[in-house]
Scaffold this active site. Structure first.
Site, PDB file in Angstrom:
ATOM      1  N   LEU A 287     -51.290  90.613 -11.185  1.00 62.19           N
ATOM      2  CA  LEU A 287     -52.423  90.121 -11.843  1.00 62.19           C
ATOM      3  C   LEU A 287     -52.229  88.729 -12.326  1.00 62.19           C
ATOM      4  O   LEU A 287     -51.394  88.274 -13.020  1.00 62.19           O
ATOM      5  CB  LEU A 287     -52.778  90.902 -13.047  1.00 62.19           C
TER       6      LEU A 287
ATOM      7  N   ASP B  12     -51.604  98.144 -20.554  1.00 58.56           N
ATOM      8  CA  ASP B  12     -50.314  98.885 -20.341  1.00 58.56           C
ATOM      9  C   ASP B  12     -50.264  99.740 -21.522  1.00 58.56           C
ATOM     10  O   ASP B  12     -49.620 100.943 -21.185  1.00 58.56           O
ATOM     11  CB  ASP B  12     -49.504  97.463 -20.700  1.00 58.56           C
TER      12      ASP B  12
ATOM     13  N   ARG C 257     -54.033  95.365 -30.495  1.00 61.33           N
ATOM     14  CA  ARG C 257     -53.180  96.523 -30.135  1.00 61.33           C
ATOM     15  C   ARG C 257     -53.248  97.459 -31.061  1.00 61.33           C
ATOM     16  O   ARG C 257     -52.771  98.611 -30.715  1.00 61.33           O
ATOM     17  CB  ARG C 257     -51.737  95.846 -29.622  1.00 61.33           C
TER      18      ARG C 257
END
Length: 915
Positions: A664, A829, A872
Site C-alpha cells: 500500500l 492492522d 488506536r
C-alpha cells in the site's frame, strides 16, 4: 665516346692489360681471404698443443676456467639460468600435452555418455507418453460420460409433476421441480416486483424498501425469469390500515395470476416478513399449491416439515445494529439469573393468586393438563420468592403488545425490554400454550432480542419450531426444556459452568449477527436454506477487480548484496519457470452435501465462526485452508523423511508454492521505487500488487524498476486503509505478504517468514509485534508498542496471511469496523488481528528479524504522530464492543532457527526444527 674510341683504336691493347690486372687482383684477394685464415688457425692450434694444456691460449679450458674471467662471469650465470628455465618449460609442456590427451579422452567419453542419455531420455518420454495415454484410456473406461441436465423453461410444456394427495403433504420430492435447478445452474433466483400483484401496494413500506435493498445486493438474483430456479414473492407484512386482508379465495386467485405461477406455483416461495410482535397469518386456509411458505407464524396443520421455513423477524430493516449499545459478553454472570416479562391475554387463571399449585404428578394422575402455563407461573414465582438467586418474573404488563391466542404478549417498548435483558444471564421464552401453534411471531421476537444483547435463551416448550430449525443447532446457543420440567429449571440453570454459558452466548451472538441482524442476512438465509435443501453448491465470493494503472518499466533493478543474501536457507527447488498461481480449490458436490451439518454454527473455534456454513457463499481455496485432509498432501516431514526432504518442501505440505506482495502506498514515489527495487531477486515471489491509494495517478515520467516479475499497480476508488485487505483478483496465490512501502527487510528474513507461515497457514506471521493492556484506572484497553516478551498482535506492515482472511475482512467482518478504519485512517492492522484471533482463537506468530525494519531516511510516517496512539486506543475499545469480548490472545512464542546460518551436511539434518 671519344675515350672509348681512343682505347680501341690501337689494336685494343690497353683494354687487354686492364683485364689481366683485374684477374690477378681477384686471385690474390681470394687467396688472402681463404687460405690465410686456414694457415693461421693451424699455426695457433699447433702452438697450444706444443705448450701443453696449462699454457693454452685460444683453446677451450676445462673445469669452467673460462668463467673465471671476470668479464664473462655474468654471462655464464645468465646462460645457466636460461638453460634451467628451458628445461622446466619443456617438462611443463610435456605435462600439459599429457593432460590435453586425457581431457580429450574424457570429452569423447562425455559425448558418448550424452548420446546415451539422450537415447534414455527419449525412451523415458515415450514410456511416459504411453503411460499417460493408457491412464487416459483407463479413466475413460471407468468414468461414465456426463452431460448437463436438460432445463425445463416456462415457455415449454409443464413438467407434469405428479400431484400430491393434498397440499398438506407437499414435500420437495413431490412439489419441487429439480430440473429447473441443475447443479451447474448457479441457483438463479427471480424476485417479483411488488407492483406486479394487487396486494403489493399494501405491504409495509419499510419491509418493501429493506427487501428491495437486499435483493440488489444478493449474488443469486437474476432478471431473466426464463432461467430462474426459484421465484420469490413478498407477501407481507400487510399494513394495519389495510383491513380486512384479502379473503383466502381472493388471495388464491391473485397468486394464480402471477406470470410464472404455472397452475400450481412449483419452485415459488412466499416470503412473509414481519417487524411486529404479532404478524398476520393471512396465508392460513389459503391453498398455496406447490409453493413454499417462509414466515414466522405457523399452525400445526399449516406447516409442512422440510418444505416450509420458519423465518426470523426483520427488526433492523434499514439500519445496521448499533454495536455500542450491545453489552459485552463478559462477565458471564449478570445481575439476574433469568428474567421473563409477559402477559397471557387468554386462558390466564388464578395462578397469580397465592394458592399453591398442584404438583405435576398430581395433575397428571387425573386428566392431562390443558395448559402448563399456569403451573409455570406458580413455579417461577416460587423461585423468585425463595431469594436463592436474583430473578425477575412479571406476568402482567402495563402496555402489553397484541399477540395470538395462548401466546405470551410482549411488555412495553422494545428499548425497555432490552434494558432488562442486558442484565439477564438467561432469558425465558415460553412457547404458546396451544400445541397447535408450532411457531409464533412473539416467541421469535423474544428469541431475537435475547440473542441481540447476549442473554442465553431458555425455551420452555419443545414443540415450538425455531427459525431455520432444519439447519441451525439451537442446542448450542439455547436451552430447550419441555414444560413439564419447569420445576427442575432452576437446578438446570445453576448447574451450567461459566465456560458452557460463555460458549452458548458466543454462539448465540454468531447466529444473531450472521442470520438475523440485517435485512440482507435474513434474505440470504432464506435463499441459502432452500439452496442447501435442494443440494445446489454455493456460488463463490467474487474477487475484487483490479483496475490497473499503466506504467513504464525503467532499467533493470540492481540487487543489494546485504538484502539478497539468502544464506543457506533453501525453501525448495530452484524455480526457473515464470510465476505460477496456486491451484484453485473447486468445492465438489460431495463436500458440500457432507458439510451441511458438520460446519453449521459451531461455537468459536478454528474456522467455524464466520465462514464455512451451508448458508454462506464458498470462499476460494476454502477446504484446503480449513483443515488437513481437505486437499493437503503429506510431503517431507511426517512421513519419516530427513531434514533435507522437509526443507525441500518449504516446511509445509505443498511442494511448490509462491506468495504475492501487496504494498500500500500514498504519494511517496521515491520511497516506493526503492522498496520495489529491494524485491529484485526475491525467491518464491509471484508478483507485486501495488495498491495506489492516492487520488492522483503516478507521474507520467516515473520509471518503475524492472525486477523480472509483474508489478500490478491497482487504482482504488477512495483513499482507504481497508484497500490493503481487498481480495484483488490479481492475487493468484494463497499466501499474501502485506508490506508497507517503507518497510526494510532482508530477503532471507522474508523467506524465513514464508516458511513459518506455511507451517501455520491459519495464523498471521510477521515481524513487528505489539500487545494490548488493561488500564485499571480508566477501565479500558490500551494499545502498547513497547518492546516486551509478550505480544498479542503482529502488524500487517510486514506480515504473511492467507487470502482467505481478505474475503472475511472485506465481506464478512462487521461493516462498523471498516467504517471506523476509514474514519481514523488508522487501525486496519488491529482489525485484521482481531478478526483472525476471533476465528482461530490463536495468537499470531512473530518471526525474529535480524535487520532494521523501517527504511532509514524515509519520510516521517503517520505512526510518529501522538494522535496515532490515541486513535488506536479508541479502536481497540470499539472493536471489543463490536465483538462483545476481547479476542486477542497473549503469547511469548517467537520463531527463529538455530540452524539459520549454520552449514550442516545432509546426513546431519534429520532433526531440523524451529525454536
Amino acid at each position: 665516346m671519344q675515350r672509348n674510341i681512343n682505347g680501341v683504336g690501337v689494336g685494343g691493347q690497353p683494354w687487354v692489360l686492364r683485364r689481366v690486372r683485374l684477374t690477378w687482383l681477384s686471385f690474390m684477394l681470394f687467396f688472402i681471404l681463404v687460405f690465410f685464415p686456414l694457415i693461421a688457425h693451424y699455426y695457433l692450434t699447433t702452438i697450444d698443443e706444443a705448450g701443453g694444456p696449462d699454457k693454452r691460449i685460444f683453446g677451450p679450458r676445462p673445469g669452467g676456467e673460462l668463467c673465471e674471467a671476470k668479464h664473462v662471469q655474468d654471462l655464464c650465470r645468465i646462460r645457466e639460468s636460461v638453460s634451467e628455465e628451458l628445461l622446466q618449460l619443456e617438462a611443463k609442456r610435456q605435462e600439459l600435452n599429457g593432460e590435453i590427451a586425457r581431457l580429450n579422452l574424457r570429452i569423447e567419453a562425455c559425448k558418448r555418455s550424452i548420446d546415451s542419455a539422450k537415447q534414455d531420455l527419449l525412451q523415458l518420454k515415450n514410456v511416459i507418453s504411453q503411460t499417460e495415454h493408457s491412464y487416459k484410456e483407463l479413466m475413460a473406461q471407468n468414468q461414465p460420460k456426463l452431460s448437463l441436465p436438460v432445463r425445463l423453461l416456462p415457455d415449454k410444456d409443464d413438467p407434469g409433476l405428479p400431484p400430491p394427495k393434498s397440499a398438506r403433504f407437499c414435500r420437495l420430492r413431490s412439489c419441487f421441480d429439480y430440473s429447473r435447478c441443475p447443479l451447474t445452474s448457479g441457483f438463479p433466483v427471480y424476485v417479483y416486483e411488488t407492483t406486479s400483484y394487487p396486494w403489493g401496494s399494501y405491504i409495509d413500506p419499510l419491509v418493501k424498501q429493506a427487501f428491495a435493498s437486499s435483493v440488489k445486493s444478493n449474488i443469486y438474483i437474476t432478471d431473466n425469469p426464463s432461467i430462474a430456479c426459484l421465484y420469490v414473492v413478498l407477501v407481507g407484512e400487510i399494513l394495519d390500515s389495510f383491513s380486512p386482508p384479502p379473503s383466502p379465495s381472493e388471495l388464491e386467485k391473485q397468486l394464480k395470476a402471477l406470470p410464472y405461477w404455472r397452475s400450481d406455483g412449483h419452485n415459488h416461495v412466499l416470503v412473509h416478513l414481519f417487524r411486529k410482535s404479532m404478524t398476520q397469518n393471512f396465508l392460513y386456509n389459503v391453498s398455496t399449491g406447490r409453493a413454499a411458505v417462509a414466515q414466522s407464524t405457523f399452525l400445526e396443520q399449516q406447516f409442512r416439515e422440510g418444505f416450509d421455513l420458519v423465518v426470523s423477524p426483520l427488526v433492523h430493516a434499514l439500519s445496521e445494529p448499533n454495536f455500542l449499545e450491545v453489552p459485552p459478553q463478559v462477565p458471564v454472570k449478570r445481575k439476574y439469573l433469568f428474567t421473563f416479562q409477559g402477559e397471557k391475554l387468554e386462558s390466564l387463571r388464578s395462578s397469580l393468586q397465592e394458592v399453591p399449585p398442584q404438583s405435576f404428578e398430581e395433575e397428571i394422575e387425573g386428566d392431562p393438563p390443558a395448559d402448563y402455563d399456569d403451573r409455570i407461573i406458580g413455579t417461577l414465582k416460587a423461585v423468585q420468592d425463595s431469594h436463592l438467586d436474583q430473578v425477575l418474573v412479571e406476568f402482567t404488563c402495563k402496555n402489553p403488545r397484541a399477540s395470538l391466542p395462548t401466546e405470551w404478549a410482549l411488555c412495553g417498548e422494545r428499548e425497555d425490554r432490552l434494558e432488562v435483558l442486558k442484565v439477564s444471564t438467561f432469558a425465558l421464552v415460553i412457547a404458546p400454550g396451544d400445541g397447535q401453534l408450532v411457531a409464533s411471531a412473539g416467541c421469535n421476537m423474544r428469541l431475537f432480542e435475547a440473542l441481540e444483547v447476549g442473554a442465553i435463551p431458555v425455551i420452555l416448550g419443545d414443540h415450538s419450531k425455531l427459525p431455520y430449525h432444519q439447519f441451525l443447532h439451537w442446542s448450542e446457543a439455547a436451552i430447550i426444556v419441555p414444560k413439564p420440567r419447569v420445576t427442575e429449571l432452576h437446578f438446570l440453570l445453576r448447574s451450567l459452568s461459566d465456560n458452557d454459558m460463555l460458549a452458548m452466548r458466543r454462539q448465540g451472538r454468531f447466529l444473531w449477527e450472521t442470520y438475523f441482524s440485517t435485512s440482507e442476512n435474513v434474505l440470504n438465509t432464506i435463499l441459502a436454506s432452500i439452496r442447501t435443501t435442494i443440494q445446489v453448491p454455493a456460488a463463490p465470493i467474487r474477487d475484487e477487480p483490479a483496475h490497473e494503472i499503466p506504467h513504464k518499466a525503467g532499467k533493470l533493478a540492481g540487487t543489494d548484496a546485504n538484502l539478497a543474501d539468502n544464506g543457506d536457507l533453501d525453501l525448495g527447488p530452484v524455480e526457473t519457470e515464470p510465476p505460477y498461481a496456486s491451484p484453485r480449490f473447486l468445492r465438489n458436490f460431495t463436500y458440500t452435501a457432507a458439510d451441511t451439518y458438520r460446519a453449521w454454527n459451531r461455537a468459536p473455534g478454528p474456522f467455524q465462526l464466520f465462514p464455512h456454513t451451508p448458508l454462506d457463499p464458498v470462499l476460494p481455496s476454502e477446504a484446503k485452508f480449513l483443515g488437513s485432509g481437505n486437499g493437503f498432501r503429506p510431503i517431507g516431514g511426517g512421513t519419516g523423511g530427513s531434514g533435507k526432504e522437509f526443507q525441500a518442501a518449504l516446511g509445509g505440505n505443498v511442494p511448490r508454492e509462491q506468495f504475492t506482495v501487496v504494498m500500500l502506498t500514498y504519494e511517496r514515489e521515491e520511497v516506493l521505487m526503492n522498496s520495489l527495487e529491494r524485491l529484485n531477486g526475491l525467491p518464491y515471489l509471484n508478483k507485486v500488487v501495488v495498491v495506489w491509494n492516492s487520488p492522483k495517478p503516478p507521474s507520467e515520467d516515473l520509471l518503475w524498476p524492472d525486477i523480472g516479475l509483474p508489478i500490478v499497480v491497482v487504482r482504488t476508488e477512495k483513499n482507504s486503509l481497508n484497500n490493503r485487505f481487498l481480495p484483488w483478483d490479481a492475487v493468484e496465490t494463497e499466501a499474501i505478504l502485506s508490506i508497507d512501502d517503507d518497510a526494510h527487510l532482508r530477503h532471507d528474513e522474508i523467506m524465513f517468514g514464508f516458511r513459518v507461515w506455511r507451517e501455520a497457514r491459519d495464523r498471521i506471521v510477521g515481524f513487528p509485534g505489539r500487545y494490548h493492556a488493561w488500564d485499571v484506572n480508566h477501565q479500558s484497553w490500551l494499545y502498547n508498542s513497547n518492546y516486551s516478551c509478550e505480544l498479542s498482535m503482529v502488524l500487517t506492515g510486514a506480515a504473511f496471511f492467507h487470502k482467505y482472511y481478505a474475503y472475511l475482512y472485506s465481506y464478512v467482518m462487521p461493516q462498523a469496523i471498516r467504517d471506523m478504519v476509514d474514519e481514523y485512517i488508522n487501525c486496519e492492522d488491529i482489525a485484521m488481528n482481531f478478526l483472525v484471533s476471533h476465528i482461530t482463537r490463536k495468537p499470531p506468530i512473530k518471526v525474529t528479524s535480524r535487520w532494521t525494519f523501517r527504511c532509514p531516511g524515509c519520510p516521517q510516517a503517520l505512526s510518529h504522530d501522538d494522535s496515532h496512539f490515541h486513535e488506536r486506543h479508541k479502536c481497540i475499545n470499539f472493536f471489543v464492543k463490536v465483538y462483545g469480548y476481547m479476542p486477542l490472545l497473549y503469547t511469548q512464542f517467537r520463531v527463529d532457527s538455530v540452524l539459520f546460518k549454520t552449514r550442516l551436511p545432509h546426513d546431519k539434518t534429520k532433526c531440523f526444527k524451529f525454536i
